[in-house]
Design an enzyme around this catalytic site. Structure first.
Site, mmCIF file in Angstrom:
data_model
loop_
_atom_site.group_PDB
_atom_site.id
_atom_site.type_symbol
_atom_site.label_atom_id
_atom_site.label_comp_id
_atom_site.label_asym_id
_atom_site.label_seq_id
_atom_site.Cartn_x
_atom_site.Cartn_y
_atom_site.Cartn_z
ATOM 1 N N TYR A 140 0.845 -1.208 0.000
ATOM 2 C CA TYR A 140 0.000 0.000 0.000
ATOM 3 C C TYR A 140 0.876 1.251 0.000
ATOM 4 O O TYR A 140 0.752 2.132 -0.852
ATOM 5 C CB TYR A 140 -0.925 -0.031 1.230
ATOM 6 N N PHE A 168 -2.142 11.003 8.199
ATOM 7 C CA PHE A 168 -1.910 9.967 9.187
ATOM 8 C C PHE A 168 -3.264 9.273 9.379
ATOM 9 O O PHE A 168 -3.939 9.024 8.385
ATOM 10 C CB PHE A 168 -1.212 10.571 10.416
HETATM 11 N N1 LIG Z 1 -8.563 6.391 6.076
HETATM 12 C C1 LIG Z 1 -7.331 6.735 6.406
HETATM 13 O O1 LIG Z 1 -6.974 6.736 7.586
HETATM 14 C C2 LIG Z 1 -6.350 7.175 5.357
HETATM 15 C C3 LIG Z 1 -5.078 7.583 5.779
HETATM 16 C C4 LIG Z 1 -4.159 7.998 4.812
HETATM 17 C C5 LIG Z 1 -4.506 8.011 3.479
HETATM 18 N N2 LIG Z 1 -5.743 7.604 3.105
HETATM 19 C C6 LIG Z 1 -6.069 7.657 1.665
HETATM 20 O O2 LIG Z 1 -7.223 8.466 1.498
HETATM 21 C C7 LIG Z 1 -8.013 8.004 0.419
HETATM 22 C C8 LIG Z 1 -9.430 7.815 0.898
HETATM 23 O O3 LIG Z 1 -9.458 6.902 1.993
HETATM 24 P P1 LIG Z 1 -10.830 6.460 2.651
HETATM 25 O O4 LIG Z 1 -10.533 5.954 4.011
HETATM 26 O O5 LIG Z 1 -11.819 7.533 2.456
HETATM 27 O O6 LIG Z 1 -11.176 5.208 1.734
HETATM 28 P P2 LIG Z 1 -12.558 4.746 1.114
HETATM 29 O O7 LIG Z 1 -12.375 3.314 0.717
HETATM 30 O O8 LIG Z 1 -13.676 5.069 2.030
HETATM 31 O O9 LIG Z 1 -12.682 5.660 -0.182
HETATM 32 C C9 LIG Z 1 -12.125 5.323 -1.426
HETATM 33 C C10 LIG Z 1 -13.212 5.514 -2.472
HETATM 34 O O10 LIG Z 1 -12.676 5.278 -3.771
HETATM 35 C C11 LIG Z 1 -13.555 4.462 -4.518
HETATM 36 N N3 LIG Z 1 -12.727 3.746 -5.510
HETATM 37 C C12 LIG Z 1 -11.697 2.897 -5.263
HETATM 38 N N4 LIG Z 1 -11.156 2.464 -6.409
HETATM 39 C C13 LIG Z 1 -11.838 3.070 -7.416
HETATM 40 C C14 LIG Z 1 -11.731 3.031 -8.836
HETATM 41 N N5 LIG Z 1 -10.835 2.256 -9.458
HETATM 42 N N6 LIG Z 1 -12.593 3.786 -9.562
HETATM 43 C C15 LIG Z 1 -13.533 4.561 -8.956
HETATM 44 N N7 LIG Z 1 -13.669 4.631 -7.601
HETATM 45 C C16 LIG Z 1 -12.828 3.894 -6.852
HETATM 46 C C17 LIG Z 1 -14.211 3.568 -3.483
HETATM 47 O O11 LIG Z 1 -15.447 3.027 -3.884
HETATM 48 C C18 LIG Z 1 -14.370 4.540 -2.300
HETATM 49 O O12 LIG Z 1 -15.591 5.231 -2.353
HETATM 50 C C19 LIG Z 1 -7.340 6.737 -0.075
HETATM 51 O O13 LIG Z 1 -6.586 7.054 -1.209
HETATM 52 C C20 LIG Z 1 -6.449 6.326 1.074
HETATM 53 O O14 LIG Z 1 -5.327 5.620 0.624
HETATM 54 C C21 LIG Z 1 -6.677 7.182 4.011
HETATM 55 O O1 LIG Z 2 -8.922 -4.507 14.859
HETATM 56 C C1 LIG Z 2 -7.918 -3.783 14.922
HETATM 57 C C2 LIG Z 2 -7.662 -2.761 13.966
HETATM 58 C C3 LIG Z 2 -6.499 -2.016 14.077
HETATM 59 N N1 LIG Z 2 -5.644 -2.237 15.101
HETATM 60 C C4 LIG Z 2 -4.422 -1.410 15.225
HETATM 61 O O2 LIG Z 2 -4.816 -0.067 15.291
HETATM 62 C C5 LIG Z 2 -3.872 0.778 14.629
HETATM 63 C C6 LIG Z 2 -4.595 1.580 13.578
HETATM 64 O O3 LIG Z 2 -5.033 0.694 12.553
HETATM 65 P P1 LIG Z 2 -6.028 1.106 11.394
HETATM 66 O O4 LIG Z 2 -6.336 -0.138 10.622
HETATM 67 O O5 LIG Z 2 -7.169 1.862 11.962
HETATM 68 O O6 LIG Z 2 -5.186 2.125 10.534
HETATM 69 P P2 LIG Z 2 -3.738 1.947 9.880
HETATM 70 O O7 LIG Z 2 -2.751 2.624 10.789
HETATM 71 O O8 LIG Z 2 -3.461 0.551 9.503
HETATM 72 O O9 LIG Z 2 -3.893 2.719 8.490
HETATM 73 C C7 LIG Z 2 -4.582 3.934 8.299
HETATM 74 O O10 LIG Z 2 -3.675 4.991 8.332
HETATM 75 C C8 LIG Z 2 -2.585 4.837 7.484
HETATM 76 C C9 LIG Z 2 -1.696 6.022 7.664
HETATM 77 O O11 LIG Z 2 -1.135 6.013 8.956
HETATM 78 C C10 LIG Z 2 -3.041 4.554 6.055
HETATM 79 O O12 LIG Z 2 -2.904 5.556 5.141
HETATM 80 C C11 LIG Z 2 -4.307 3.749 5.852
HETATM 81 O O13 LIG Z 2 -4.986 4.055 4.631
HETATM 82 C C12 LIG Z 2 -5.271 3.882 6.935
HETATM 83 O O14 LIG Z 2 -6.147 2.767 6.839
HETATM 84 C C13 LIG Z 2 -2.818 -0.158 14.039
HETATM 85 O O15 LIG Z 2 -1.736 -0.197 14.907
HETATM 86 C C14 LIG Z 2 -3.497 -1.522 14.016
HETATM 87 O O16 LIG Z 2 -2.624 -2.602 14.158
HETATM 88 C C15 LIG Z 2 -5.880 -3.212 16.049
HETATM 89 O O17 LIG Z 2 -5.088 -3.414 16.955
HETATM 90 N N2 LIG Z 2 -7.020 -3.949 15.933
#
Ligand SMILES: NC(=O)c1ccc[n+]([C@@H]2O[C@H](COP(=O)([O-])OP(=O)(O)OC[C@H]3O[C@@H](n4cnc5c(N)ncnc54)[C@H](O)[C@@H]3O)[C@@H](O)[C@H]2O)c1
Ligand SMILES: O=c1ccn([C@@H]2O[C@H](COP(=O)(O)OP(=O)(O)O[C@H]3O[C@H](CO)[C@H](O)[C@H](O)[C@H]3O)[C@@H](O)[C@H]2O)c(=O)[nH]1
Length: 330
Positions: A140, A168
């Protein structure tokens, strides 16, 4: 002219669409609804389709005068990417290639991009600065870093201006309770913990309690989704005004362990939230905390929801109204 938001039916995308509409922008949303929800898109013009479908993309660019793209659409789960790397290379890198080549064909040269803290890998220092080494520990993070680099080379060759926002951990929901976080199946810590409080799950499994942190569990920097949405608006203003490419961290600058998150959720919900320890999840770095000084000084960004209890409280508000996600409101 319009702003095209890819992935605008997703968690962070839907909050950003609302922010853009509130700022008076014309918004076009593309989403294939693989993980997003039609019900989360509160306005703008919606197209259901896939970014990898060049004909579909061309059609959208022909229908509208698009000024800039905000690109959220991606696969975005660290653990899943370790198990299915090729899916990540396809939906992140190949889809972004199709998007950017279509943009350039239509003369669109501004993009704000969802990058991630996962581009850094195991940090060498805390808090992490944009100039620190990037060495991802998951496919990723690798694909996101590769996209950032692709955009930079496209600036060099074609004048594409990109703002990569390395967020983050996004958390929380709109304070008015209208939109929130709904991933099916859910894998993120805070919504899972709240599903336990709602009785949808029995307990929360902590992925590893043997990390070299004070309580042995991973530490993350939780940033409110409303603050992220606002940062996208500011990044758009920045690229409009300055026509430069750049990269910014977006976090609160404070780290909370998995155990601290669970404890705070107990306080917010009044539920005991039973926990158990499971094995580590592959690809997880021990500690990720941002320095967002650059975003604050260059973009003028100021996170407003920087208290973990408030962040969890807004999420709890939404989850209570939508215990089974968007499809069934209570
Ligand atoms: N959630 C987090 O903590 C987090 C942290 C850092 C970065 N990001 C990044 O932010 C962005 C949004 O994250 P999110 O948590 O809102 O995810 P999400 O899965 O809720 O949103 C992604 C959206 O993109 C759409 N999508 C995916 N592939 C597609 C494609 N090929 N064509 C058209 N639509 C498509 C999905 O249906 C979804 O609605 C992502 O790029 C993710 O990597 C998220
Ligand atoms: O059931 C669970 C789920 C998560 N965790 C822990 O909680 C922390 C946060 O996990 P999340 O799955 O909520 O988030 P991530 O840190 O894996 O990742 C998120 O933040 C990242 C940036 O820090 C990415 O960009 C990514 O898209 C977004 O999902 C991690 O240490 C994970 O191991 C648990 O212990 N139990």
């Amino acid at each position: 002219m319009a702003i095209l938001v890819t992935g605008g039916a997703g968690y962070i995308g839907s909050h950003t669409v609302l922010e853009l509409l509130n700022q008076g922008e014309e918004v076009i949303v593309i989403d294939n609804l693989r993980t997003g929800h039609r019900g989360s898109v509160v306005g703008g013009q919606f197209y259901q389709g896939d970014l990898r479908d060049r004909t579909f993309l061309n059609h959208v660019f022909e229908q509208h005068e698009i000024e800039a793209v905000i690109h959220f659409a991606a696969n975005s789960l660290v653990g899943e990417s370790v198990l299915h790397p090729l899916d990540y290379y396809e939906n992140n890198l190949i889809a972004s290639h199709t998007l950017v080549s279509t943009m350039l064909r239509h003369g669109v040269k501004k993009i704000v991009f969802s990058s991630t803290a996962a581009t850094y890998g195991e940090p060498k220092q805390i808090p992490i600065k944009e100039t620190d080494t990037t060495d991802p520990t998951s496919p990723y993070g690798e694909t996101k870093l590769a996209m950032e680099k692709m955009f930079r080379w496209c600036d060099n060759a074609y004048g594409l201006k990109s703002i990569s926002l390395r967020y983050f951990n996004a958390a929380g929901a709109h304070p008015d309770g209208s939109i929130g976080e709904d991933h099916q199946p859910e894998s993120h810590l805070i919504p899972i913990v709240l599903q336990v409080a709602l009785g949808v799950r029995e307990s929360i499994g902590i992925f590893g309690a043997d990390y070299s942190t004070e309580d042995g569990t991973c530490i993350r920097d939780y940033i409110h989704v409303m603050d992220l949405a606002n940062a996208h608006w500011l990044a758009l203003q920045h690229v409009r005004k300055n026509e430069t490419s750049d990269v910014f961290n977006l976090g609160n600058g404070m780290g909370f362990s998995v155990k601290e998150v669970i404890e705070t959720a107990r306080k917010v919900t009044g539920h005991p939230i039973p926990e158990s320890v499971s094995p580590r999840r592959q690809g997880d770095p021990a500690i990720l905390i941002a320095s967002s000084e650059k975003a604050q000084s260059v973009l003028g960004w100021k996170p407003r929801f920087n208290d973990l209890e408030t962040i969890i409280d807004t999420a709890w508000n939404w989850h209570q109204a939508y215990p089974n996600g968007y499809e069934e409101k209570r």
